[in-house]
Design a protein around this motif. Structure first.
Motif, PDB file in Angstrom:
ATOM      1  N   UNK A 196     -38.122  64.302   6.838  1.00  0.00           N
ATOM      2  CA  UNK A 196     -37.509  64.409   8.254  1.00  0.00           C
ATOM      3  C   UNK A 196     -36.425  64.708   8.447  1.00  0.00           C
ATOM      4  N   UNK A 197     -35.618  63.799   7.662  1.00  0.00           N
ATOM      5  CA  UNK A 197     -34.170  63.951   7.314  1.00  0.00           C
ATOM      6  C   UNK A 197     -34.112  65.438   7.782  1.00  0.00           C
ATOM      7  N   UNK A 198     -34.399  66.453   6.473  1.00  0.00           N
ATOM      8  CA  UNK A 198     -33.896  67.368   6.080  1.00  0.00           C
ATOM      9  C   UNK A 198     -34.789  68.580   7.288  1.00  0.00           C
ATOM     10  N   UNK A 199     -35.685  68.201   7.874  1.00  0.00           N
ATOM     11  CA  UNK A 199     -35.926  69.550   9.584  1.00  0.00           C
ATOM     12  C   UNK A 199     -35.033  68.950  10.476  1.00  0.00           C
ATOM     13  N   UNK A 200     -34.295  67.702  10.712  1.00  0.00           N
ATOM     14  CA  UNK A 200     -34.103  67.031  11.547  1.00  0.00           C
ATOM     15  C   UNK A 200     -32.197  67.890  11.388  1.00  0.00           C
ATOM     16  N   UNK A 201     -31.182  67.866   9.896  1.00  0.00           N
ATOM     17  CA  UNK A 201     -30.716  68.783   9.887  1.00  0.00           C
ATOM     18  C   UNK A 201     -30.480  70.040  10.225  1.00  0.00           C
ATOM     19  N   UNK A 202     -31.851  70.549   9.641  1.00  0.00           N
ATOM     20  CA  UNK A 202     -32.525  72.074   9.682  1.00  0.00           C
ATOM     21  C   UNK A 202     -32.116  71.929  11.502  1.00  0.00           C
ATOM     22  N   UNK A 203     -32.762  71.799  12.438  1.00  0.00           N
ATOM     23  CA  UNK A 203     -33.460  71.755  13.774  1.00  0.00           C
ATOM     24  C   UNK A 203     -31.928  71.388  14.365  1.00  0.00           C
ATOM     25  N   UNK A 204     -30.878  70.642  13.935  1.00  0.00           N
ATOM     26  CA  UNK A 204     -28.976  71.371  14.123  1.00  0.00           C
ATOM     27  C   UNK A 204     -28.680  71.838  14.177  1.00  0.00           C
ATOM     28  N   UNK A 205     -28.841  72.248  12.999  1.00  0.00           N
ATOM     29  CA  UNK A 205     -27.870  73.522  12.676  1.00  0.00           C
ATOM     30  C   UNK A 205     -28.376  75.131  13.054  1.00  0.00           C
ATOM     31  N   UNK A 206     -30.597  75.074  13.045  1.00  0.00           N
ATOM     32  CA  UNK A 206     -30.674  76.291  14.379  1.00  0.00           C
ATOM     33  C   UNK A 206     -30.342  76.520  15.529  1.00  0.00           C
ATOM     34  N   UNK A 207     -30.387  74.435  16.223  1.00  0.00           N
ATOM     35  CA  UNK A 207     -29.609  75.116  17.698  1.00  0.00           C
ATOM     36  C   UNK A 207     -28.412  74.925  17.940  1.00  0.00           C
ATOM     37  N   UNK A 208     -27.358  75.244  16.717  1.00  0.00           N
ATOM     38  CA  UNK A 208     -26.297  75.603  16.734  1.00  0.00           C
ATOM     39  C   UNK A 208     -25.755  77.111  16.729  1.00  0.00           C
ATOM     40  N   UNK A 220     -25.617  76.950   0.649  1.00  0.00           N
ATOM     41  CA  UNK A 220     -26.471  76.411  -0.078  1.00  0.00           C
ATOM     42  C   UNK A 220     -25.614  75.293  -0.374  1.00  0.00           C
ATOM     43  N   UNK A 221     -24.945  75.190  -0.050  1.00  0.00           N
ATOM     44  CA  UNK A 221     -23.865  73.805   0.042  1.00  0.00           C
ATOM     45  C   UNK A 221     -23.891  72.981   1.730  1.00  0.00           C
ATOM     46  N   UNK A 222     -23.579  73.475   2.453  1.00  0.00           N
ATOM     47  CA  UNK A 222     -22.716  73.037   3.280  1.00  0.00           C
ATOM     48  C   UNK A 222     -24.734  72.593   3.969  1.00  0.00           C
ATOM     49  N   UNK A 223     -25.418  72.740   3.947  1.00  0.00           N
ATOM     50  CA  UNK A 223     -26.890  71.931   4.685  1.00  0.00           C
ATOM     51  C   UNK A 223     -27.523  71.270   4.114  1.00  0.00           C
ATOM     52  N   UNK A 224     -27.746  71.602   2.568  1.00  0.00           N
ATOM     53  CA  UNK A 224     -27.498  69.982   2.061  1.00  0.00           C
ATOM     54  C   UNK A 224     -26.903  69.059   1.732  1.00  0.00           C
ATOM     55  N   UNK A 225     -25.541  69.187   2.282  1.00  0.00           N
ATOM     56  CA  UNK A 225     -25.038  68.331   2.309  1.00  0.00           C
ATOM     57  C   UNK A 225     -25.042  67.451   3.520  1.00  0.00           C
ATOM     58  N   UNK A 226     -25.773  68.350   4.534  1.00  0.00           N
ATOM     59  CA  UNK A 226     -25.850  67.134   6.127  1.00  0.00           C
ATOM     60  C   UNK A 226     -26.209  66.846   5.817  1.00  0.00           C
TER      61      UNK A 226
END
Length: 429
Positions: free
Chosen positions: A151-163, A323-329
């Protein structure tokens, strides 16, 4: 009380099919308003400097209001906060083109922009809070950790996709219709989708007002175990802002400034994909060591970015940075979710989101000024500096996390025993 049958059902059963699409679209006004305000002011007033100040006013409003809105949501429920905030934000966005068109004092323009930021709907933070509450209350304990990670992986991916999508939509609407169109579109989205998100049945997942007696004191939010995560997220925000601005300056030097956003999208999309992939990592690869590993990748790739070179080289490096920033967030928000003080989940998430927004605004302004007054090469050093901050906080967290989390778990176990009641479930750490 959670029934055994409901506990073994997937998260989507508890949220409903339409929750995630609505929550994603409700993020877009937040992602569009800063860029949309900048584009509108520059187009109608003809001043890049004023446009930058106006955009910064929006960001400042977001930073000031974020923790306050999170605290109110924790105390009184998300519906009571998000409905009036979404409506107010929609109204302010709708009238902003009229304010810009009025050739009055710049102070009025900046005040209107700050008001837009103050009413910025913190949908992403509220969504994380809801999902965390649902997992803690309704998902089978044996499946909670993996479900939480996904769920947290999806939420962060959704944030980045939205931005990534938000600025793209701003550019398309401004080019095809008029400079005011992105702001009008953001107003409509705020009216419709933020309100729909606020009224969604998942809003009942957060604690009711009667649960405020069990809320942790505010000082728990400024404990070192939380501040190290805020500092790391701030570093990620610095990285985002400095990368976008320096990349734009780099592409302008190549004679194609409009390609800067496109190349930034390459990093953003790759980052979102890798953020989702974090959910597949084994549980034994703990969060604190994940943060160290991904921040090392981020720092190394940001170091390569400082060299610059050809467009092809920079594009390749941007893929590595993703590769580094997405998983870090993702990892940072997962750690924050685990450590969120009792009853302060929304506050925790809005503080992190505000730190991210503030850092992006500050680094964009500073990096742009350096690129213009010093050199593009100097500006391209800033993402590496930001990555070093993330790595330093990751190392500090790795060394102190066992002690911090042991104390937190012990304290929560004692409180849960004291306040246990039918229908309540202690959150999983």
């Amino acid at each position: 009380m959670t029934t055994p049958v409901a506990a073994h059902r997937p998260l989507i059963h508890h949220t409903g099919f339409w929750y995630f699409p609505v929550a994603f679209v409700a993020r877009l006004p937040f992602a569009m308003m800063t860029v949309g305000v900048l584009a509108l002011v520059v187009a109608m007033r003809g001043s890049v400097a004023l446009g930058g100040l106006t955009s910064a006013a929006v960001g400042l409003g977001v930073v000031v209001a974020g923790p306050v809105l999170g605290d109110l949501a924790d105390r009184f429920g998300q519906r009571r906060v998000l409905v009036p905030v979404g409506v107010a934000n929609g109204i302010l966005l709708a009238i902003f083109p009229l304010v810009v068109a009025n050739a009055g004092a710049d102070a009025l323009l900046l005040s209107a922009a700050a008001a837009i930021g103050l009413t910025g709907p913190q949908t992403a933070a509220m969504s994380r809070s809801r999902v965390m509450a649902l997992i803690g209350d309704r998902v089978d304990p044996a499946r909670r950790e993996r479900t939480f990670s996904r769920a947290m992986a999806y939420e962060s991916a959704a944030d980045e996709t939205a931005f990534v999508i938000g600025p793209f939509v701003v550019g398309v609407l401004a080019a095809l219709i008029a400079p005011w169109a992105p702001i009008a579109g953001a107003a409509v989205l705020s009216f419709v989708f933020v309100t729909a998100f606020a009224l969604h049945p998942t809003g009942r997942a957060v604690p009711e007002r009667s649960a405020r007696a069990a809320m942790a004191p505010f000082r728990e939010l400024v404990h070192p175990r939380m501040l190290v995560l805020v500092a790391a997220v701030f570093g990620v925000g610095l990285f985002f802002g400095s990368t976008l601005t320096s990349l734009t300056a780099f592409m302008e030097a190549q004679g194609a400034p409009e390609a800067g956003a496109l190349l930034y999208g390459v990093m953003g999309v790759g980052s979102a994909v890798l953020a989702l992939a974090v959910a597949a990592l084994p549980v034994r690869f703990s969060l604190r060591w994940r943060l160290v590993a991904f921040s090392i990748v981020l720092t190394a790739s940001a170091g390569a970015y400082t060299v610059g070179g050809s467009v092809a080289t920079v594009t390749t490096v941007l893929c590595l940075m993703g590769i580094g920033v997405g998983p870090s967030l993702v990892t940072l928000f997962s750690l924050a979710g685990n450590r969120a003080p009792r009853g302060r989940t929304a506050s925790t998430m809005t503080i992190l989101a505000s730190a991210l927004t503030l850092a992006q605004a500050l680094s964009s302004a500073v990096t742009g000024a350096v690129a213009e007054s010093v050199s593009v090469q100097t500006a391209m050093l800033f993402p590496a500096v930001a990555a070093l901050l993330v790595l330093a906080m990751a190392a500090l967290n790795a060394s102190a996390a066992p002690r911090w989390d042991a104390v937190t778990t012990a304290a929560d176990t004692g409180v849960a025993a004291a306040h246990a009641a039918p229908g309540s479930t202690p959150s999983s750490r």
